[in-house]
Structure formats: structure tokens, C-alpha cells
Design a protein around this motif. Structure first.
Motif, short mmCIF file in Angstrom:
data_model
loop_
_atom_site.label_atom_id
_atom_site.label_comp_id
_atom_site.label_asym_id
_atom_site.label_seq_id
_atom_site.Cartn_x
_atom_site.Cartn_y
_atom_site.Cartn_z
N LYS A 63 -3.24 -30.64 16.40
CA LYS A 63 -4.98 -30.63 17.07
C LYS A 63 -5.39 -29.78 15.96
N ASP A 75 -3.33 -33.67 32.31
CA ASP A 75 -3.54 -34.15 30.84
C ASP A 75 -2.46 -34.29 30.07
N ASP A 103 -0.64 -34.95 24.77
CA ASP A 103 -1.77 -34.17 25.37
C ASP A 103 -3.10 -34.72 25.06
N CYS A 104 -3.91 -34.90 26.23
CA CYS A 104 -5.17 -35.43 25.95
C CYS A 104 -6.14 -34.17 25.21
MG LIG Z 1 -4.91 -31.07 26.94
#
Ligand SMILES: [Mg+2]
Length: 416
Positions: A153, A101, A6-7
Motif C-alpha cells: 500500500k 474489508d 485488503d481493500c
Molecule cells: Mg482495508
């Protein structure tokens, strides 16, 4: 094992990849005629700027340059998206492009001990070749992979691998139930009432209770959280385009609002038809107008705008209505346009897997699915669009031959 790549803050990262001066600054990307925030850098998140927040609420931050606000450049995002997905495919033969993304990575047959290295290689390649930071989570199911990615993240890690039950419970306890894939606001409230606050609370519930309250999709999620992979790649096993567009050059420059309005309605209906054909739903509708570049005596004008719908839809009525509203905001009197177009973006699959796993319709604008199916069927049988919205028909005539008939089309042939 399944991976999710996942970007991070994708639109902002794309902007940074072409303008390094944005690095380290609070950056947001706006949508909807610069109406609301659709992407935020970590710095902007730390300032408390919310996803979807109207731009006027952060006006002062923008004026004082504490925040840099950019209009979305969707062509750039699409190009970078293709590049990033290519990198994923280079390291993992079977991937599923899940959104602009994100992609799921099928790690079947690959030893657990190698996952971390593969993840790091993907991260490194995306950073070096495309300039986009990516987070990759591996776990025994897609839902868990998504949680691992979320967790990484938060901790600022690039790669995470979920290997044992202890880690699984720890991650699930650290995340609120609203952070579970597909749990919307309404469902969050309902689950709170049943004493489910964290994802771990949910995973601990009895399977029968879950099925009774949340149905088959809820049960699938519950199984996935408990390590049983049951949301199949095949469910969404097709490449979704992340935008659909239709645009045409007019035979002559046109300043007739009614004519352009009908064109926009025609292009919208065409985009909506394509969207339904690929079993997608979209949430953004954009319209662009272009004046003639070759008229040196006049200033080149290219107004465009986007509207974000209240939910996902593929209904021609809803999408056309949105496009016509955008047209009204960008239309300029006494300007002759040479080209007009419509695009649909923020596209998701029309399947229960996304975006709301339990409440399939929660985030959808209620449209008339059966009407649309009937329209597609009739138009498909006849071979051209005999069934259309009234807004697609122009009264005025501007010597058109832009590939569309704006009259009622050829007579219906009952033999076909
Ligand atoms: Mg993302």
C-alpha cells in the motif's frame, strides 16, 4: 503460504464506486453523528488528516471544499463487502473473512510461482466487477502477509509476494513496531524502552525474552515474523457478520420518549446477546428512528446516529448506555415515530488474534464478562429474557405487540 486481501480505504472506495466524481478528490467518511473520521482517501491522508480525527478540526478544509466529508452509508458498505468476499472465494477455495474489508487466503498446495498471477487476477476482478481497489500480500505466515500488504500500500503496488529472507528483513526494517499487527500505543512505548523501534528489531530479539515480556501471544507473533505460521485459521474460523441490527415497527405512531427509550434498550440488549453468541465484540453502536412514510401530511423524518466506543465490547450495559446516548442526540420532540432500531458495527472476533495480539484487553472497554455469561445462561435456560436492564421496562403502555414483552415477562417456571 498465506495471502491477505485488503481493500484500500474501504468506505471511501465504496463511496467512489457509486459516485465517480469523488475520484482524485480528498474524501473522508465520518461516523458518530458526523463526529469523527473513520475512513480517508489517499488524498485526505496526504493532507495530514488522521484516523479518528474529530470533524470539527477539519471544518475549514470541508468548508473550502478541499475535503469532501460524507456520512457513512453502512448498508452500502455491507453489500459491497459481500461482493468483494465472493470474488476472493472464487479465486481461492479456502478463505477467512477477517473483517468487512479483509480476508485471509489459504494458499496451501499452490506453487509460489503462481501466487503473483492469482493476486493480480483478484485485484483485476475486484476493480472491474465491484470497482474497489484491493491490495494482496502473500507470505509464509499471516503476520508477514499483513506486513507485505502494508508495504505494498505504501509503495502503491497491488500485489506482493514475500519469497526470501532478504525481502523479509527489508520489509521488517522499513516498518515501525507500532505497525505490527496488534501492537497498541502502550505496548509500543514499552518496546521502545527495550530498544525495539522497528519490526525487525523485535524479530531479532531472543525468543525467551519475547515470551517473558509479552506472553504466549507475543511469542506467536515473533514466530510468525520469523516465518513460522502458528496463528491458525481455526482460531477465527467462522464468518463474522459485520453488523447486527434489531428494529421493529410500532403498532401505532409514538411520540412517547419513555416508550421509545425502553424499545431502544430492548433492541440493544438483543443485539448484544447476538453479538456474544457469535463471540464478537463491537465498537460502533447506531440508533435509527423513522416516522410513518404514509402520512402524506407530515414530513418524513429519519434521524439516525452512531457512537464510536472507546474500545471493543459486548457488554449489554455498555452497548445499551451508548445506544441511549445516541437516542438522546437524535430524539425530536413532538414527532411521532413509527419505527426504531439499533445496530452494532465494527465487529471483531472475541479472540486473542484480534485486534490486539499481545494486550488482549487494551482496546476493550472493561465490561463484566462473567455477569453477561450468567445473564445469557439464565435467559437461555428460561427461554426468554427474564434478566434485563431496568431501562428495558416501560411504565407507559402503547398497545404494544412488536414481538417483545416490555413487562417482566411470563412467570418463572422452576420445572424448566
Ligand atoms: Mg482495508
Amino acid at each position: 503460504m498465506t495471502g491477505l486481501a485488503d481493500c484500500n480505504n474501504f468506505f471511501v472506495s465504496c463511496e467512489r464506486s457509486v459516485d465517480r466524481s469523488l475520484e482524485g478528490r480528498a474524501v473522508v467518511v465520518l461516523s458518530n453523528n458526523d463526529g469523527c473520521v473513520v475512513a480517508r482517501s489517499n488524498e485526505a491522508k496526504r493532507l495530514g488528516i488522521r484516523m479518528g480525527q474529530p470533524a470539527f478540526e477539519i471544518r475549514d478544509l470541508i468548508r473550502s471544499q478541499s475535503v469532501i466529508a460524507l456520512s457513512g452509508n453502512h448498508l452500502l458498505y455491507r453489500e459491497i463487502s459481500l461482493h468483494v468476499h465472493d470474488v476472493f472465494r472464487r479465486y481461492v477455495p479456502k478463505t477467512l473473512d477477517y473483517s468487512i474489508d479483509e480476508a485471509f487466503l489459504d494458499m496451501t498446495g499452490i506453487p509460489d510461482s503462481e501466487l503473483s498471477d492469482i493476486g493480480c487476477a483478484i485485484y483485476e476482478a475486484c476493480r472491474r466487477e465491484v470497482g474497489i481497489p484491493v491490495t494482496i500480500g502473500f507470505a509464509p505466515s499471516k503476520t508477514l502477509a499483513k506486513l507485505v500488504t502494508e508495504r505494498c500500500k505504501k509503495c502503491g503496488e497491488a500485489v506482493g509476494v514475500l519469497l526470501n529472507d532478504e525481502q523479509r528483513w527489508e520489509i521488517m526494517s522499513s516498518l515501525k513496531i507500532s505497525e505490527l499487527w496488534g501492537v497498541g500505543r502502550r505496548l509500543t512505548r514499552r518496546l521502545y524502552e527495550s530498544g525495539v523501534y522497528t519490526i525487525a528489531d523485535f524479530a531479532r530479539k531472543d525468543r525467551v525474552w519475547v515470551r517473558k515480556r509479552l506472553g504466549v501471544n507475543g511469542e506467536k507473533s515473533w514466530l510468525e515474523l520469523n516465518g513460522v505460521s502458528c496463528i491458525e485459521l481455526g482460531h477465527v474460523d467462522r464468518l463474522l457478520q459485520d453488523s447486527i441490527s434489531e428494529s421493529r415497527t410500532f403498532p401505532v405512531d409514538v411520540d412517547d420518549y419513555d416508550y421509545v427509550r425502553a424499545r431502544i434498550a430492548i433492541y440493544s440488549a438483543d443485539c448484544a446477546k447476538k453479538l456474544r453468541a457469535m463471540h464478537g465484540l463491537c465498537r460502533e453502536v447506531g440508533v435509527l428512528l423513522r416516522t410513518n412514510r404514509f402520512h402524506m401530511d407530515r414530513q418524513y423524518q429519519a434521524p439516525q446516529g452512531v457512537v464510536v466506543l472507546g474500545g471493543y465490547s459486548s457488554d449489554t450495559n455498555i452497548l445499551t448506555d451508548a445506544a441511549l446516548r445516541v437516542l438522546d442526540t437524535i430524539w425530536r420532540e413532538n414527532v411521532s415515530f413509527k419505527r426504531a432500531g439499533v445496530w452494532l458495527s465494527d465487529i471483531v472476533p472475541d479472540t486473542p488474534v484480534t485486534p490486539s495480539i499481545f494486550e488482549e484487553y487494551e482496546e476493550r472497554v472493561p465490561g463484566n464478562t462473567r455477569l453477561m455469561q450468567a445473564v445469557d445462561k439464565i435467559n437461555g435456560m428460561v427461554g426468554h429474557n427474564v434478566v434485563k436492564l431496568a431501562s428495558q421496562i416501560t411504565k407507559g403502555h402503547v398497545g404494544h405487540n412488536d414481538g417483545y414483552s416490555s413487562s417482566f415477562g411470563a412467570p418463572f417456571n422452576p420445572d424448566r
